[in-house]
Motif scaffolding. Sequence first.
Motif, mmCIF file in Angstrom:
data_model
loop_
_atom_site.group_PDB
_atom_site.id
_atom_site.type_symbol
_atom_site.label_atom_id
_atom_site.label_comp_id
_atom_site.label_asym_id
_atom_site.label_seq_id
_atom_site.Cartn_x
_atom_site.Cartn_y
_atom_site.Cartn_z
ATOM 1 N N ARG A 3 32.323 -8.465 -19.719
ATOM 2 C CA ARG A 3 33.614 -7.847 -18.769
ATOM 3 C C ARG A 3 32.211 -7.374 -17.485
ATOM 4 O O ARG A 3 31.554 -6.820 -18.396
ATOM 5 C CB ARG A 3 34.394 -7.975 -18.993
ATOM 6 N N GLN A 4 32.059 -7.490 -16.318
ATOM 7 C CA GLN A 4 31.790 -6.983 -15.198
ATOM 8 C C GLN A 4 31.818 -5.374 -15.296
ATOM 9 O O GLN A 4 32.408 -4.706 -16.076
ATOM 10 C CB GLN A 4 32.077 -7.631 -13.894
ATOM 11 N N PHE A 5 30.985 -4.795 -15.518
ATOM 12 C CA PHE A 5 31.168 -3.191 -15.319
ATOM 13 C C PHE A 5 32.034 -2.242 -14.456
ATOM 14 O O PHE A 5 32.476 -3.305 -13.250
ATOM 15 C CB PHE A 5 29.644 -2.587 -14.426
ATOM 16 N N GLU A 6 32.814 -1.799 -14.353
ATOM 17 C CA GLU A 6 33.704 -0.938 -13.699
ATOM 18 C C GLU A 6 32.879 0.002 -12.490
ATOM 19 O O GLU A 6 31.711 -0.449 -12.945
ATOM 20 C CB GLU A 6 34.531 -0.584 -14.331
ATOM 21 N N TYR A 7 33.365 0.334 -11.541
ATOM 22 C CA TYR A 7 32.264 1.123 -10.334
ATOM 23 C C TYR A 7 31.770 1.561 -11.343
ATOM 24 O O TYR A 7 30.673 2.377 -10.456
ATOM 25 C CB TYR A 7 33.417 1.068 -9.273
ATOM 26 N N ALA A 8 32.802 2.941 -11.579
ATOM 27 C CA ALA A 8 32.335 4.390 -12.133
ATOM 28 C C ALA A 8 30.938 4.116 -13.661
ATOM 29 O O ALA A 8 29.944 4.267 -13.036
ATOM 30 C CB ALA A 8 33.035 5.003 -12.719
ATOM 31 N N GLN A 9 31.084 2.519 -13.628
ATOM 32 C CA GLN A 9 30.048 2.667 -14.796
ATOM 33 C C GLN A 9 28.862 1.853 -14.575
ATOM 34 O O GLN A 9 27.632 2.477 -14.335
ATOM 35 C CB GLN A 9 30.419 1.528 -15.907
ATOM 36 N N MET A 10 28.840 1.126 -13.140
ATOM 37 C CA MET A 10 27.863 0.739 -12.557
ATOM 38 C C MET A 10 27.069 1.958 -11.283
ATOM 39 O O MET A 10 25.960 2.102 -11.251
ATOM 40 C CB MET A 10 28.752 -0.241 -11.514
ATOM 41 N N GLN A 11 27.902 3.164 -11.348
ATOM 42 C CA GLN A 11 26.946 3.604 -10.273
ATOM 43 C C GLN A 11 26.679 4.756 -11.519
ATOM 44 O O GLN A 11 25.110 4.587 -11.256
ATOM 45 C CB GLN A 11 28.431 4.711 -9.591
ATOM 46 N N GLU A 12 26.729 5.153 -12.128
ATOM 47 C CA GLU A 12 26.137 5.889 -13.788
ATOM 48 C C GLU A 12 24.848 5.112 -14.044
ATOM 49 O O GLU A 12 23.690 5.573 -14.382
ATOM 50 C CB GLU A 12 27.055 5.715 -14.660
ATOM 51 N N ALA A 13 25.256 3.675 -13.917
ATOM 52 C CA ALA A 13 23.852 2.834 -15.246
ATOM 53 C C ALA A 13 22.891 3.303 -13.805
ATOM 54 O O ALA A 13 21.564 3.468 -14.036
ATOM 55 C CB ALA A 13 24.488 1.318 -15.370
ATOM 56 N N PHE A 14 23.013 2.629 -12.388
ATOM 57 C CA PHE A 14 21.700 2.623 -11.711
ATOM 58 C C PHE A 14 21.634 4.043 -11.374
ATOM 59 O O PHE A 14 19.967 4.721 -11.301
ATOM 60 C CB PHE A 14 22.201 1.836 -10.545
ATOM 61 N N ARG A 15 22.371 5.584 -11.390
ATOM 62 C CA ARG A 15 22.064 6.680 -10.959
ATOM 63 C C ARG A 15 20.885 7.737 -12.646
ATOM 64 O O ARG A 15 19.959 7.680 -12.680
ATOM 65 C CB ARG A 15 23.136 7.769 -11.569
ATOM 66 N N ARG A 16 20.904 6.465 -13.841
ATOM 67 C CA ARG A 16 20.029 6.140 -14.383
ATOM 68 C C ARG A 16 18.962 5.840 -14.682
ATOM 69 O O ARG A 16 17.323 6.316 -14.320
ATOM 70 C CB ARG A 16 20.517 5.843 -15.940
ATOM 71 N N PHE A 17 18.909 4.751 -14.450
ATOM 72 C CA PHE A 17 17.219 4.428 -13.695
ATOM 73 C C PHE A 17 16.665 4.471 -12.323
ATOM 74 O O PHE A 17 15.400 4.458 -12.701
ATOM 75 C CB PHE A 17 18.017 1.971 -13.246
ATOM 76 N N GLN A 18 17.091 4.827 -11.336
ATOM 77 C CA GLN A 18 16.682 5.824 -10.283
ATOM 78 C C GLN A 18 16.558 7.134 -10.922
ATOM 79 O O GLN A 18 14.626 7.778 -10.134
ATOM 80 C CB GLN A 18 17.965 6.607 -9.280
ATOM 81 N N ALA A 19 17.021 7.964 -11.946
ATOM 82 C CA ALA A 19 16.532 8.785 -12.375
ATOM 83 C C ALA A 19 14.993 8.818 -12.949
ATOM 84 O O ALA A 19 13.781 9.804 -13.396
ATOM 85 C CB ALA A 19 17.201 9.581 -12.791
ATOM 86 N N ALA A 20 14.536 7.501 -13.982
ATOM 87 C CA ALA A 20 13.902 7.216 -14.792
ATOM 88 C C ALA A 20 12.564 6.836 -13.875
ATOM 89 O O ALA A 20 11.236 6.988 -14.635
ATOM 90 C CB ALA A 20 13.768 6.311 -15.839
ATOM 91 N N GLU A 21 13.147 6.261 -13.164
ATOM 92 C CA GLU A 21 12.092 5.128 -11.601
ATOM 93 C C GLU A 21 12.879 5.435 -10.267
ATOM 94 O O GLU A 21 12.682 4.382 -10.127
ATOM 95 C CB GLU A 21 11.933 3.720 -12.498
ATOM 96 N N PRO A 22 11.840 6.637 -9.432
ATOM 97 C CA PRO A 22 12.455 6.455 -9.052
ATOM 98 C C PRO A 22 12.104 5.727 -7.812
ATOM 99 O O PRO A 22 12.894 4.641 -6.762
ATOM 100 C CB PRO A 22 12.189 8.060 -8.730
ATOM 101 N N ASN A 23 11.063 5.004 -8.171
ATOM 102 C CA ASN A 23 10.361 4.195 -6.898
ATOM 103 C C ASN A 23 9.570 2.565 -7.408
ATOM 104 O O ASN A 23 8.508 2.769 -7.332
ATOM 105 C CB ASN A 23 9.642 4.995 -5.865
ATOM 106 N N PRO A 24 10.934 2.187 -8.338
ATOM 107 C CA PRO A 24 9.850 0.332 -9.298
ATOM 108 C C PRO A 24 9.321 0.135 -8.183
ATOM 109 O O PRO A 24 9.795 -0.279 -6.678
ATOM 110 C CB PRO A 24 11.572 0.503 -9.180
#
Length: 214
Positions: A3-24
């Motif tokens: 099932r598609q992530f809800e908006y808050a889950q999506m925002q949190e997932a990509f917040r974590r990706f960005q924190a781990a690797e700000p400029n991939p």
Amino acid sequence: MARQFEYAQMQEAFRRFQAAEPNPKGELEHTNAFTLLVAVALSAQATDAGVNKATRSLWPIADTPEKMLALGEEGLTEHVKTIGLYRQKAKNVIALSRILVERFGGEVPSSRAALMSLPGVGRKTANVVLNIWFHYPAQAVDTHIFRIGNRTGLCPGRDVEAVERAIEDNVPVEYQNHAHHWLILHGRYICTARKPRCADCLIRDLCQFEEKTA
């Protein structure tokens, strides 16, 4: 299909990706828009590492469409023969170089339709060039993104274009430019096909994959 992530889950997932690797960044080595285009075209059904190994001796002598045409198909073949499907790829690169010179003044176009009119350039290749070189929030969906999109619920879809639309429609706009880089790297090194490294996953608690590894 998850099932598609809800908006808050999506925002949190990509917040974590960005924190781990700000400029991939993409892993294909290139020096300009043309070498990026050729590298991506060569990478179909091949590894980035394999393409990089082949092109390190190619870019110094053929980094423009004009120089590639001067090198010729036989000369190019000698450089890329370690890459899968190298004969057809060499033929396509020479053909697209000729079209770039004749129709686009030797410049790589910045529209998806124009890019996809070139031999050997599909939607994914066009989107990579648009994203990396022209900084357009295009989403290049490869096998890694298709797998994790459906496995995790981040961006599910029945085909690559459906997954592409899921990213465009659901990933918050502030993460769109780097979204496909984060997803590719996550699929390549963490959420692998056979033995996903769930213990090292940044979004383990959000992921819907029922067979998480210990």
